[in-house]
Design an enzyme around this catalytic site. Structure first.
Site, PDB file in Angstrom:
ATOM      1  N   GLU A  19      -3.067   1.199   4.420  1.00 35.75           N
ATOM      2  CA  GLU A  19      -4.464   1.055   4.812  1.00 35.75           C
ATOM      3  C   GLU A  19      -4.786   1.798   6.102  1.00 35.75           C
ATOM      4  OE1 GLU A  19      -3.476  -2.346   2.099  1.00 35.75           O
ATOM      5  OE2 GLU A  19      -2.505  -1.375   3.801  1.00 35.75           O
ATOM      6  N   HIS A  21      -5.574 -13.829   0.189  1.00 34.47           N
ATOM      7  CA  HIS A  21      -6.439 -13.043  -0.700  1.00 34.47           C
ATOM      8  C   HIS A  21      -7.764 -13.750  -0.976  1.00 34.47           C
ATOM      9  CE1 HIS A  21      -2.292 -11.783  -1.638  1.00 34.47           C
ATOM     10  NE2 HIS A  21      -2.809 -10.603  -1.942  1.00 34.47           N
TER      11      HIS A  21
END
Length: 348
Positions: A74, A143
């Site tokens: 990322e 998540h």
């Protein structure tokens, strides 16, 4: 005899029914067609089409040079997007889950958000960072968070959160065209995906062609006179469910969909609370130091006498999102908790 020339009413705008995910893709595709500097990159955004269908069909239409699958790094690919933006392109970069912001926050906040300021306004970063948020699907503590309050707390970025298909398209178009970095957070529960618990409103009419929604302008999702519910994202739909449920008892709920956290439409909040005198804030982010407190402060800073009764806040308690379904539903701001707060407010 005086002849008055009355202008004809504008023709109704053509629309079609789309899910939220398809409305997002339509906006991206139209902007990629319009502007060759727009491109999309992230994990699983190519052949897979995004794990929440955020890019379905774009690879086939625009090719691998404009829809780019990235490694699981990322920091690297968000940095790539920032570099492209400062050189004049308009990247859309997908961070798969908002929960992953921790591994790349330096790129987001120390670079993407600050370059314009640190350059004395000479360098723009016209970049959209998209990411999935929200719980309710036993995705676990890493998540399932929303974290939009964290993004909104860090100056230098606009933050938008659509709740409907039309807003998903309109806000995406506005975000891509904006010369500022924009965080675009989409809740899994409003995407209209067949393999997830589906909200009935996740498929709706979406204007065809060029369509924008102004960033920083809230929407009155339902007008009412007894109590104001200020919320966003999936919680808008939960609030509407409650409003419809209690309407038969004579409780008239007004629902304000913020749509944007930065800028925050404080005027819309004050206008509604000025009418009802009662406020319920619903937020699928953590209760402390977040959006719910900012909404309450907006009213208190303006005139706390607007409120006839104490504010009710319905948010996630300061705990990790549980994996177990029953425990997860217990901490999320779902219909049962919202209805209890509404009833408490109108009973005061």
């Amino acid at each position: 005899m005086t002849i008055i020339d009355t202008p004809a009413a504008p023709a109704p705008r053509a629309s079609h029914r789309l899910t939220t995910s398809k409305a997002m893709v339509e906006a991206i595709a139209q902007e990629m067609e319009r502007d060759p500097s727009v491109f999309y990159l992230g994990e699983d955004v190519g052949a897979y089409g995004g794990i929440f269908s955020s890019t379905t069909g774009l690879l086939e239409r625009f090719g691998p040079q404009r829809v780019i699958d990235t490694p699981i790094s990322e920091t690297a690919f968000i940095g790539l997007g920032i570099g492209a933006a400062v050189e004049g392109m308009r990247p859309i970069v997908e961070l798969m889950f908002a929960d992953f912001m921790g591994v790349c926050l330096d790129q987001i906040y120390n670079h993407m958000a600050k370059i314009h300021y640190e350059s004395g306004g000479n360098v723009k970063v016209p970049m959209v960072l998209t990411t999935a948020v929200g719980g309710g699907y036993s995705d676990g503590a890493q998540h399932s968070q929303c974290l939009w309050g964290t993004f909104a707390h860090l100056p230098g970025m606009k933050v938008v959160v659509p709740s409907t298909p039309a807003d998903a398209k309109g806000l995406m178009t506005s975000a891509i065209r904006d010369d500022n970095p924009v965080i675009y957070l989409f809740h899994k529960g409003v995407m209209g995906l067949p393999w997830m618990a589906k909200d009935a409103r996740s498929t709706d009419e979406v204007p065809e062609g060029d369509y924008t929604v102004p960033i920083g302008k809230a929407r009155v999702a339902r007008e009412g006179s007894d109590v104001t519910v200020v919320t966003l994202s999936l919680s808008v739909h939960h609030a509407l469910d409650v409003a419809e449920s209690v309407a038969g008892e004579g409780i008239d709920v007004e629902v304000i969909d913020l749509r944007s956290l930065v800028p925050l439409d404080r005027e819309a909040i004050l206008t509604s609370v000025g009418k009802t005198g009662r406020l319920v804030v619903v937020d699928e982010d953590y209760s402390s130091f977040g959006l719910s407190g900012e909404v309450v402060a907006t009213v208190a800073d303006h005139d706390p006498r607007m409120l006839r009764v104490p504010v009710q806040r319905v948010a996630v308690p300061d705990v990790p999102i549980p994996y177990a379904h029953a425990l997860e539903y217990a901490v999320l701001p779902r219909q049962d908790r919202i209805e209890k707060a509404v009833r408490t407010a109108v009973a005061g």
